[in-house]
Design an enzyme around this catalytic site. Structure first.
Site, short mmCIF file in Angstrom:
data_model
loop_
_atom_site.label_atom_id
_atom_site.label_comp_id
_atom_site.label_asym_id
_atom_site.label_seq_id
_atom_site.Cartn_x
_atom_site.Cartn_y
_atom_site.Cartn_z
N PHE A 1 -1.45 4.94 -1.31
CA PHE A 1 -0.34 4.60 -2.20
C PHE A 1 -0.59 3.35 -3.02
CE2 PHE A 1 0.80 1.64 1.12
CZ PHE A 1 1.61 0.68 0.55
N LYS A 2 -1.51 2.50 -2.58
CA LYS A 2 -1.77 1.26 -3.32
C LYS A 2 -2.29 1.54 -4.74
CE LYS A 2 -0.83 -1.13 0.42
NZ LYS A 2 -1.73 -2.02 1.11
N ASP A 3 -2.87 2.73 -4.95
CA ASP A 3 -3.38 3.07 -6.28
C ASP A 3 -2.28 3.06 -7.33
OD1 ASP A 3 -6.12 3.51 -5.69
OD2 ASP A 3 -5.68 5.51 -4.93
#
Length: 469
Positions: free
Chosen positions: A110-112
């Site tokens: 999810f950090k993308d």
């Protein structure tokens, strides 16, 4: 839009200043001076790219032109960056339970969603200013690879990522350490994630060092990351409206509090949702929501390593609102926490917290059992962090007919050992990462010593002049 520090010192700052500085000079975190009110009806039906532009623009207004910002958003969430047209698709699983898949970006976590944007924002601002910065960040696994992927092509920065040696998965490590780029530096610290994070904060607090290297942040202390994560709460909530008129409940696997804080921001902007924090055995947040007391007990290694965190840095942003935006109280709370490893806020703070979210704890046995049961019942494979959330979500879903959305924060292939332990099979990496374990690694191992790490940064950063030449 102007931004203020949670600790109340210094003048309000512009988005551009907040983007490049990350942490406020007084040690606090930047928050918007006010929460923008969104026209919810006008946002329904928009594509993810158009929704992102509309939701985030109030936070950058006055620093980035509308057309420039729309172009940055379009590049960030293009089909050659995210492998799904919806960017973060909502997957119906069972009854009223849905999975929000946040792992379709280049590093399958999810950090993308935020860090692909952050790298482009850095480039846009630094190119206009003709400046060069040094990014230093700490990672418990996913932030590092996503930050490197978002920043590796920039001519305007050097990036140094600290990770706890031996306490990230092999896939997570390889995604960071196999990037061969002159501006990318991976450092394995002989310590925990909290040690890495404390070291980064100490560098920002060291004014001479900070100014010498033009230090900037990619960790979730950088407001731009929170800003980007707000969008998928709107996106998912709208997607559930074809199934139910009731407001959805989001179950958020949480360690550093940034992901769930973005959901809180969406609520403050007018989105009708409920929030639940799911923790692993590092349960400092669950204990806070039970007692109102935040006490460090020491972190332990679990099957969901990205959540093995005791110092949830983004919690200070939530605490600021919970304390009535009283920076004097926040400074006192954080001073107690720094000095004694604990603080016990007033009852009014806990009441405010409960009015916006709650928190529950799981353990490794729950994690394995959940991966196994979901796979056997549906054929769907959860990663261990998403399984922490789903375990809590099962209880929530039994008590409501409204949509319950578990945030699937990583692809199961990032944590193949835990998944294999649960279902007897190792999940395959997506095609673009299929040769990951054949790639050469580049990293340095350093002791948990601030001075040694600072010296390493000073020796290995590029100056603006050397980059230009």
């Amino acid at each position: 839009m102007k931004y203020i520090s949670t600790r109340g010192q210094g003048e309000p700052q512009s988005f551009e200043q907040v983007l490049l500085s990350g942490l406020a000079p007084d040690g606090g975190l930047y928050v918007p001076e006010r929460w923008p009110a969104m026209d919810i009806a006008a946002l329904r039906g928009l594509s993810y790219i158009d929704l992102a532009s509309a939701v985030m623009y109030p936070f950058v207004e006055g620093c980035i032109d509308t057309d420039d910002f729309k172009a940055i958003i379009a590049q960030t969430y293009a089909s050659d960056v995210f492998r799904h047209a919806d960017v973060v698709p909502l997957h119906p699983l069972t009854d009223n339970h849905y999975i929000l898949e946040q792992f379709h970006g280049p590093t399958i976590a999810f950090k993308d969603v935020a860090l692909q944007l952050l790298g482009r924002l850095f480039d846009h601002v630094l190119d206009r200013r003709g400046e060069h910065i040094t990014i230093v960040g700490a990672t418990s696994g996913d932030t590092g690879s996503a930050a490197i992927e978002g920043c590796r092509h920039s001519n305007h920065l050097d990036i140094f990522i600290l990770h706890p040696k031996g306490r990230v998965s092999d896939v997570q490590r390889k995604q960071m350490t196999t990037i061969d780029a002159p501006n990318v530096h991976n450092i394995a610290i002989e310590g925990s994630f909290d040690d890495c994070q404390s070291m980064v904060k100490a560098m920002f607090a060291d004014a001479p060092f900070r100014d010498t290297v033009q230090l900037a942040a990619v960790n979730s202390i950088n407001w731009a990351r929170i800003m980007a994560q707000i969008v998928y709460y709107f996106h998912a909530a709208f997607a559930t409206e074809k199934y139910s008129d009731a407001p959805p409940t989001f179950i958020v696997p949480t360690g550093n509090f940034g992901n769930v804080f973005a959901g809180y921001c969406a609520k403050m902007m007018g989105l009708d949702i409920n929030l639940v924090v799911a923790t692993n055995e590092n349960d400092i947040l669950a204990r806070f929501f039970q007692s109102g007391e935040m006490v460090m007990n020491g972190s332990v290694a679990t099957l969901s390593p990205s959540m093995d965190i005791e110092i949830s840095s983004n919690f200070e942003r939530f605490l600021f609102d919970a304390a009535g935006r009283n920076s004097v109280k926040v400074r006192a709370f954080m001073a107690d926490f720094s000095a004694n490893g604990c603080f016990a806020p007033q009852t009014s703070v806990l009441d405010y917290a409960h009015s916006h979210m709650n928190a529950y704890k799981t353990n490794d046995a729950d994690t394995i059992a959940t991966i196994k049961s979901v796979y056997e019942a549906t054929g769907y494979t959860l990663d261990p962090h998403s399984a922490v959330g789903f375990h809590v979500a099962q209880d929530v879903a039994r008590d409501t007919a409204a949509p319950v959305i578990t945030l699937a924060t990583a692809h199961p292939a990032k944590f193949p050992d835990a998944v294999e332990q649960a279902i007897g099979e190792r999940p395959a990496l997506p095609d673009h990462l299929s040769d990951l374990f054949d790639r050469k690694e580049y990293f340095d191992t350093l002791p948990n010593d601030l001075k040694i790490v600072q010296d390493f940064v000073l020796q290995h950063r590029s100056s603006k002049e050397s980059i230009a030449s």
